[in-house]
Design a protein around this motif. Sequence first.
Motif, PDB file in Angstrom:
ATOM      1  N   ARG A  26       0.401 -15.072  -7.468  1.00  0.00           N
ATOM      2  CA  ARG A  26       1.039 -14.292  -6.357  1.00  0.00           C
ATOM      3  C   ARG A  26       1.312 -12.879  -6.638  1.00  0.00           C
ATOM      4  NH1 ARG A  26       5.490 -19.032  -5.087  1.00  0.00           N
ATOM      5  NH2 ARG A  26       3.964 -20.719  -4.196  1.00  0.00           N
ATOM      6  N   MET A  27       1.783 -12.653  -7.909  1.00  0.00           N
ATOM      7  CA  MET A  27       2.174 -10.961  -8.121  1.00  0.00           C
ATOM      8  C   MET A  27       1.004 -10.452  -8.321  1.00  0.00           C
ATOM      9  SD  MET A  27       4.791 -10.187 -11.182  1.00  0.00           S
ATOM     10  CE  MET A  27       6.160 -11.369 -10.567  1.00  0.00           C
ATOM     11  N   SER A  28      -0.060 -11.106  -8.876  1.00  0.00           N
ATOM     12  CA  SER A  28      -1.253 -10.390  -9.135  1.00  0.00           C
ATOM     13  C   SER A  28      -2.152 -10.121  -7.805  1.00  0.00           C
ATOM     14  CB  SER A  28      -2.323 -11.271 -10.116  1.00  0.00           C
ATOM     15  OG  SER A  28      -1.707 -11.264 -11.379  1.00  0.00           O
ATOM     16  N   ALA A  29      -1.854 -10.916  -6.787  1.00  0.00           N
ATOM     17  CA  ALA A  29      -2.617 -10.817  -5.472  1.00  0.00           C
ATOM     18  C   ALA A  29      -2.138  -9.908  -4.638  1.00  0.00           C
ATOM     19  CB  ALA A  29      -2.786 -12.174  -4.971  1.00  0.00           C
ATOM     20  N   VAL A  30      -0.600  -9.516  -4.503  1.00  0.00           N
ATOM     21  CA  VAL A  30      -0.056  -8.548  -3.799  1.00  0.00           C
ATOM     22  C   VAL A  30      -0.607  -7.164  -3.808  1.00  0.00           C
ATOM     23  CG1 VAL A  30       1.978  -8.143  -5.007  1.00  0.00           C
ATOM     24  CG2 VAL A  30       1.931  -8.101  -2.512  1.00  0.00           C
ATOM     25  N   THR A  31      -0.965  -6.785  -2.607  1.00  0.00           N
ATOM     26  CA  THR A  31      -1.428  -5.217  -2.443  1.00  0.00           C
ATOM     27  C   THR A  31      -0.398  -4.248  -2.261  1.00  0.00           C
ATOM     28  OG1 THR A  31      -1.657  -5.483  -0.103  1.00  0.00           O
ATOM     29  CG2 THR A  31      -3.461  -6.645  -1.396  1.00  0.00           C
ATOM     30  N   ARG A  32      -0.870  -3.040  -2.606  1.00  0.00           N
ATOM     31  CA  ARG A  32       0.107  -2.019  -2.230  1.00  0.00           C
ATOM     32  C   ARG A  32       0.566  -2.022  -0.810  1.00  0.00           C
ATOM     33  NH1 ARG A  32       1.796   2.832  -0.914  1.00  0.00           N
ATOM     34  NH2 ARG A  32       2.761   4.098  -2.665  1.00  0.00           N
ATOM     35  N   GLU A  33      -0.354  -2.136   0.015  1.00  0.00           N
ATOM     36  CA  GLU A  33      -0.119  -2.208   1.575  1.00  0.00           C
ATOM     37  C   GLU A  33       0.805  -3.329   1.835  1.00  0.00           C
ATOM     38  OE1 GLU A  33      -3.349  -0.028   0.795  1.00  0.00           O
ATOM     39  OE2 GLU A  33      -3.278  -2.107   0.065  1.00  0.00           O
ATOM     40  N   GLU A  34       0.898  -4.492   1.357  1.00  0.00           N
ATOM     41  CA  GLU A  34       1.844  -5.495   1.626  1.00  0.00           C
ATOM     42  C   GLU A  34       3.225  -5.245   0.970  1.00  0.00           C
ATOM     43  OE1 GLU A  34      -0.510  -9.795   1.382  1.00  0.00           O
ATOM     44  OE2 GLU A  34      -0.551  -8.518  -0.601  1.00  0.00           O
ATOM     45  N   LEU A  35       3.081  -4.403  -0.048  1.00  0.00           N
ATOM     46  CA  LEU A  35       4.501  -3.956  -0.700  1.00  0.00           C
ATOM     47  C   LEU A  35       4.992  -3.016   0.012  1.00  0.00           C
ATOM     48  CD1 LEU A  35       3.574  -3.775  -4.425  1.00  0.00           C
ATOM     49  CD2 LEU A  35       4.979  -5.473  -3.372  1.00  0.00           C
ATOM     50  N   ALA A  36       4.195  -1.853   0.628  1.00  0.00           N
ATOM     51  CA  ALA A  36       4.886  -0.763   1.412  1.00  0.00           C
ATOM     52  C   ALA A  36       5.338  -1.380   2.534  1.00  0.00           C
ATOM     53  CB  ALA A  36       3.934   0.258   1.560  1.00  0.00           C
ATOM     54  N   GLY A  37       4.457  -2.347   3.308  1.00  0.00           N
ATOM     55  CA  GLY A  37       4.885  -3.114   4.645  1.00  0.00           C
ATOM     56  C   GLY A  37       6.175  -3.799   4.616  1.00  0.00           C
ATOM     57  N   ARG A  38       6.663  -4.520   3.358  1.00  0.00           N
ATOM     58  CA  ARG A  38       7.579  -5.268   3.542  1.00  0.00           C
ATOM     59  C   ARG A  38       8.998  -4.359   2.558  1.00  0.00           C
ATOM     60  NH1 ARG A  38       7.478 -10.900   3.650  1.00  0.00           N
ATOM     61  NH2 ARG A  38       9.789 -11.705   3.771  1.00  0.00           N
ATOM     62  N   LEU A  39       8.591  -3.402   1.891  1.00  0.00           N
ATOM     63  CA  LEU A  39       9.851  -2.819   1.041  1.00  0.00           C
ATOM     64  C   LEU A  39       9.730  -1.316   1.392  1.00  0.00           C
ATOM     65  CD1 LEU A  39       8.921  -4.456  -2.641  1.00  0.00           C
ATOM     66  CD2 LEU A  39      10.194  -5.287  -0.559  1.00  0.00           C
ATOM     67  N   GLY A  40       8.867  -0.794   2.168  1.00  0.00           N
ATOM     68  CA  GLY A  40       8.718   0.594   2.401  1.00  0.00           C
ATOM     69  C   GLY A  40      10.032   1.287   3.163  1.00  0.00           C
ATOM     70  N   ARG A  41      10.720   0.323   3.955  1.00  0.00           N
ATOM     71  CA  ARG A  41      12.053   0.878   4.422  1.00  0.00           C
ATOM     72  C   ARG A  41      13.043   1.057   3.253  1.00  0.00           C
ATOM     73  NH1 ARG A  41      15.807  -2.825   8.932  1.00  0.00           N
ATOM     74  NH2 ARG A  41      17.473  -1.353   9.137  1.00  0.00           N
ATOM     75  N   TRP A  42      12.897   0.313   2.217  1.00  0.00           N
ATOM     76  CA  TRP A  42      14.043   0.428   1.163  1.00  0.00           C
ATOM     77  C   TRP A  42      13.606   1.372   0.058  1.00  0.00           C
ATOM     78  CZ3 TRP A  42      17.460  -1.019   4.123  1.00  0.00           C
ATOM     79  CH2 TRP A  42      17.173  -2.197   5.105  1.00  0.00           C
ATOM     80  N   LEU A  43      12.120   1.329  -0.133  1.00  0.00           N
ATOM     81  CA  LEU A  43      11.866   2.277  -1.381  1.00  0.00           C
ATOM     82  C   LEU A  43      11.126   3.383  -0.977  1.00  0.00           C
ATOM     83  CD1 LEU A  43      10.966  -0.865  -3.597  1.00  0.00           C
ATOM     84  CD2 LEU A  43      12.898   0.074  -3.594  1.00  0.00           C
ATOM     85  N   ASP A  44      10.662   4.421  -1.862  1.00  0.00           N
ATOM     86  CA  ASP A  44       9.792   5.411  -1.647  1.00  0.00           C
ATOM     87  C   ASP A  44       8.355   5.092  -2.292  1.00  0.00           C
ATOM     88  OD1 ASP A  44      10.194   6.190  -4.203  1.00  0.00           O
ATOM     89  OD2 ASP A  44      11.397   7.676  -3.682  1.00  0.00           O
ATOM     90  N   GLY A  45       7.536   6.076  -2.164  1.00  0.00           N
ATOM     91  CA  GLY A  45       5.984   5.514  -2.658  1.00  0.00           C
ATOM     92  C   GLY A  45       6.197   5.497  -4.255  1.00  0.00           C
ATOM     93  N   ARG A  46       7.034   6.526  -4.635  1.00  0.00           N
ATOM     94  CA  ARG A  46       7.074   6.538  -6.067  1.00  0.00           C
ATOM     95  C   ARG A  46       7.499   5.207  -6.719  1.00  0.00           C
ATOM     96  NH1 ARG A  46      10.744  10.857  -7.673  1.00  0.00           N
ATOM     97  NH2 ARG A  46      11.976  10.019  -5.979  1.00  0.00           N
ATOM     98  N   ALA A  47       8.336   4.610  -6.167  1.00  0.00           N
ATOM     99  CA  ALA A  47       8.940   3.423  -6.539  1.00  0.00           C
ATOM    100  C   ALA A  47       7.934   2.025  -6.477  1.00  0.00           C
ATOM    101  CB  ALA A  47      10.089   3.033  -6.084  1.00  0.00           C
ATOM    102  N   ILE A  48       7.233   2.140  -5.318  1.00  0.00           N
ATOM    103  CA  ILE A  48       6.134   1.117  -5.186  1.00  0.00           C
ATOM    104  C   ILE A  48       4.940   1.470  -6.091  1.00  0.00           C
ATOM    105  CG2 ILE A  48       4.328   0.300  -3.523  1.00  0.00           C
ATOM    106  CD1 ILE A  48       6.486   0.839  -1.563  1.00  0.00           C
TER     107      ILE A  48
END
Length: 256
Positions: free
Chosen positions: A205-227
């Motif tokens: 699961r960890m290997s498959a998750v994309t940057r787009e998925e991370l940004a979509g789920r976490l973007g409200r809480w993290l900036d781009g550098r953290a992702i």
Amino acid sequence: MGIVPRAGVAALALCLVAASQGASVRTWIGREATIEAHLAGAGVVRLEDVGTGVTRPRRAFLDPPEPVASLTWKVVPPGYNRGHWESYKSEIAAYELDRLLELEMVPPAVEREIGGETGAAIMWVDGVKSVKQTGGRVPSEPIWGQAVRRMQMFDNFIGNPDRNAGNILIGRPGELILIDHSRAFVTADRLPFAFDRVDATLWERMSAVTREELAGRLGRWLDGRAIDAMLARRAAMAARVDKLIRKKGRAVVIVP
């Protein structure tokens, strides 16, 4: 693991088995939406100092007391404090990532306002003790192996340098609950923990998750550098896994 002392291992193991029989303490599973709404909107009867933790969390007691009687209240504005990155938003990001990865180890956390302050409202898990309270060392018996591997993988992915005996909670045998992520999601790409094996399902699961998925789920809480740093740490984990496979074989390194 190198995160807590080695003393009292045998006594701790007996204590853990005796204290953690029975139903799962992860009572939020399958009720996430209901509990999130309660954390965000229930009335607060009183606030008490928890008495531990460098970020000075408080416990808020709720009305009505169902489905959750209390929450951990953390007001930690994003920024550096004494050289450490801290943010209440990291608490919420950790929970959202837990859900994305289907980890089921981080209790629900939402943003809300209490007394004119904005922070993270985190479900208080009843019926548990921390590793610190039960002897100071994560148990090493085989039944705990998968949970420990998953904890290390999660902390490496989120760049959590602050995992310690006080923020690992013990559930029933084989069940660890992870709390206190306000110092996670740093922008450094260094892995906080060395490892020799990974959990097969979580690694997939960890290997498959994309940057787009991370940004979509976490973007409200993290900036781009953290992702971006998360992805860099995942690459470092992948390099380590590949090196271990070449040395020991896939079946030894990627385990159920």
